[in-house]
Design a protein around this motif. Sequence first.
Motif, short mmCIF file in Angstrom:
data_model
loop_
_atom_site.label_atom_id
_atom_site.label_comp_id
_atom_site.label_asym_id
_atom_site.label_seq_id
_atom_site.Cartn_x
_atom_site.Cartn_y
_atom_site.Cartn_z
N ALA A 140 2.86 9.69 -3.97
CA ALA A 140 1.50 9.97 -3.52
C ALA A 140 0.49 9.23 -4.39
O ALA A 140 -0.48 8.64 -3.89
CB ALA A 140 1.24 11.47 -3.56
N LEU A 141 0.72 9.23 -5.72
CA LEU A 141 -0.19 8.54 -6.64
C LEU A 141 -0.14 7.03 -6.41
O LEU A 141 -1.19 6.37 -6.37
CB LEU A 141 0.21 8.86 -8.08
N GLY A 142 1.05 6.48 -6.24
CA GLY A 142 1.17 5.04 -5.99
C GLY A 142 0.47 4.62 -4.72
O GLY A 142 -0.15 3.55 -4.65
N THR A 143 0.56 5.47 -3.68
CA THR A 143 -0.15 5.18 -2.42
C THR A 143 -1.65 5.17 -2.63
O THR A 143 -2.35 4.25 -2.17
CB THR A 143 0.23 6.22 -1.36
N ALA A 144 -2.16 6.19 -3.31
CA ALA A 144 -3.61 6.31 -3.52
C ALA A 144 -4.15 5.16 -4.37
O ALA A 144 -5.15 4.53 -4.02
CB ALA A 144 -3.93 7.64 -4.19
N THR A 145 -3.48 4.86 -5.48
CA THR A 145 -3.97 3.79 -6.35
C THR A 145 -3.81 2.42 -5.69
O THR A 145 -4.67 1.55 -5.86
CB THR A 145 -3.21 3.80 -7.70
N GLY A 146 -2.73 2.23 -4.94
CA GLY A 146 -2.54 0.97 -4.23
C GLY A 146 -3.63 0.74 -3.20
O GLY A 146 -4.21 -0.36 -3.11
N ASP A 147 -3.93 1.78 -2.38
CA ASP A 147 -4.98 1.65 -1.38
C ASP A 147 -6.36 1.50 -2.03
O ASP A 147 -7.22 0.78 -1.51
CB ASP A 147 -4.98 2.87 -0.45
N TRP A 148 -6.56 2.20 -3.14
CA TRP A 148 -7.83 2.09 -3.85
C TRP A 148 -8.03 0.67 -4.38
O TRP A 148 -9.13 0.12 -4.33
CB TRP A 148 -7.87 3.10 -4.99
N PHE A 158 0.87 -9.42 -6.23
CA PHE A 158 1.01 -9.99 -7.57
C PHE A 158 0.58 -9.04 -8.69
O PHE A 158 1.09 -9.14 -9.80
CB PHE A 158 0.23 -11.31 -7.66
N LEU A 159 -0.36 -8.12 -8.42
CA LEU A 159 -0.80 -7.22 -9.49
C LEU A 159 0.31 -6.27 -9.92
O LEU A 159 0.67 -6.25 -11.11
CB LEU A 159 -2.05 -6.46 -9.06
N PRO A 160 0.88 -5.43 -9.01
CA PRO A 160 1.98 -4.56 -9.47
C PRO A 160 3.20 -5.33 -9.94
O PRO A 160 3.88 -4.90 -10.87
CB PRO A 160 2.29 -3.71 -8.23
N LEU A 161 3.45 -6.50 -9.32
CA LEU A 161 4.60 -7.32 -9.76
C LEU A 161 4.40 -7.80 -11.19
O LEU A 161 5.32 -7.74 -12.02
CB LEU A 161 4.78 -8.51 -8.81
N GLY A 162 3.19 -8.27 -11.49
CA GLY A 162 2.90 -8.72 -12.84
C GLY A 162 2.95 -7.59 -13.85
O GLY A 162 3.45 -7.76 -14.98
N LEU A 163 2.45 -6.40 -13.46
CA LEU A 163 2.47 -5.25 -14.37
C LEU A 163 3.90 -4.80 -14.64
O LEU A 163 4.26 -4.47 -15.79
CB LEU A 163 1.65 -4.11 -13.78
N ILE A 164 4.73 -4.79 -13.61
CA ILE A 164 6.14 -4.39 -13.80
C ILE A 164 6.85 -5.38 -14.71
O ILE A 164 7.62 -4.99 -15.60
CB ILE A 164 6.85 -4.28 -12.43
N THR A 181 6.23 0.58 -8.56
CA THR A 181 7.03 0.08 -7.45
C THR A 181 6.46 0.55 -6.11
O THR A 181 6.68 -0.10 -5.08
CB THR A 181 8.49 0.52 -7.55
N ARG A 182 5.72 1.66 -6.11
CA ARG A 182 5.14 2.16 -4.86
C ARG A 182 4.11 1.20 -4.28
O ARG A 182 4.25 0.75 -3.13
CB ARG A 182 4.55 3.56 -5.05
#
Length: 432
Positions: free
Chosen positions: A158-166, A180-186, A210-211
Motif C-alpha cells: 500500500a505504501l509503495g503504491t501511494a509513494t509511487g503514484d505521488w 529509473f528512480l526506484p531502480l537506482g535507489l535499489i 520494488t513496489r
Amino acid sequence: MTTPTATVTPRGATGSRLLNKVPEVTAWFWIIKILCTTVGESFADYINTTLGFGLTNTMLLFTAVFAVVLTVQFRTKRYSPFPYWLTVVVVSVTGTLYTDMLTDQQHVPLWLSSTVFSVLLAVVFGVWWLRERTLSIHSITTFPREAFYWLTVLVTFALGTATGDWTLELTNWTPAQSVFLPLGLIASIAALWRFGANPVLAFWLAYILTRPLGANIGDWLASPKVATSAGEPVGLGLGTFATSLIFLSAILATVVYLAISRSDVVETHEVTHERSVTTNLRKERISLGAFGVLAAATVALMVWAHNQPHVTCDPTGQSETLPACPKAALTAGQTAAAVAKYEKLTRTAIAQDQAGTAAASHATVQKMRDDWDADTTSLQAVNNTTWTALDDQMDAVLKTYAIDHGKIQPASAAEQEKQLNVLLGDFQSHRF
C-alpha cells in the motif's frame, strides 16, 4: 540482495516453532517479487477498469481472496513456493487496491496516504521488534512472527503504491522515465548492503521500493502508445490483460522451477552456501548516514522535477494522477449534444437489460458514469440546479449497478431498468 543475518531467537518469543515460513533471499526472490508487483498493478487495473468490475467490488473480492490464501499459507508447516508466492501475488493486488480506494473513492491526497502508511509501517515494525526482538525474515518460525511479516508486506504494498503514484503526480514523469528512480535507489541500497549496511534495514528498504518499480514497469508495458488525454501515461501498448498474462506466466514458471530445485528453501540453501555472519558497527553507522544522504538526494530530485514545466491538469478529468482542468460552460449546441449522448446511453442500457445482457448493460452505465464525471464541471457551469437533479438520479442508477457504492451484488434488471427510465425522463424534462 541477500540478508546474511543469523536467526535470532529471543527468550520472549512465543508460538509453536516451525521451519522457516519464507524463502531464502536470493536473486530469484527479487526477480519474482518484482514480477508480483507488476501483476499487482496491471491485474488490478484489468479487473477494475477493463472488465468494468468497479473499484469497490474489486477491492472486496481481493480482500476475500487474500483472507483465503493467507489462511492456506498459515496452515503450512514450512515454506512452500506455491502458497507463499500466490499469497504475495494476491497481497500485491490487494495493497494496490486499498491505496486506489483512498485516492479515487475517498479523494485522500497521495501525500497524506503516503504519510499514513509510513506511520503505520513504523508502528508495525515497532510492535514486531518489541515483541520478538528481531525483524529478520530468517526468523519467521512462529505464528506471531508470520502474522507480523504478512501485515508488514501488506502495508509495504500500500505504501509503495501511494509513494509511487505521488512521485508520478509530483514529477509528471512517464512510466518509462519513472522506472529509473526506484531502480537506482535499489541499486544504491544493494551497494550499501555489500559495503556493510544493516542487512535487515537494507532488505526492507529494497522490499518497499520494488513496489513502485514493478508498478512503473507494468504501466510502461500496458499504457497505450499514444496518450488518450493530456497527462495520461504512454508505453508499449500491450494492455493490462496481456501484461498480466505475461507476468503471471513468468511467475508460474519461476515458482515451478523453485519448487523443483528447492534452491530458495532456507534449510537447503544453508547446506549448500556458507552463511557469513559479520557485524561491523562502524560500517553500519556510515551506511546509515549514506541512507540519509540518499533520502535527501531523492527529495531534492523530486522537488527539482516538480518545478520543471509540465502539464498540471487533465482536460478529460479521467486521469488517475492529475486533477481535472477547470472547464468553461458548454455552448447551447454542446449542451444539447451532451444531453443527447446521455439519453442514447440510457436507452442502450435499458435495451441491454431487457435483452438479459447484464454485463453489457453494466459496461454502458460505467461509460455513462465516466463521461458524466468528465463533463461535470462544464455542465455545472451551464445550470448547477439542473445538473444537481440529474446527478442525484445518476447516483441512484449507479447504486442499482453496484458502481461506486460498495454493494456486493447489483439490483435486479427490473430495478435497474426502472431507475434508468426515471433518469431518461429527467434528461427529457430537466433542461439546461
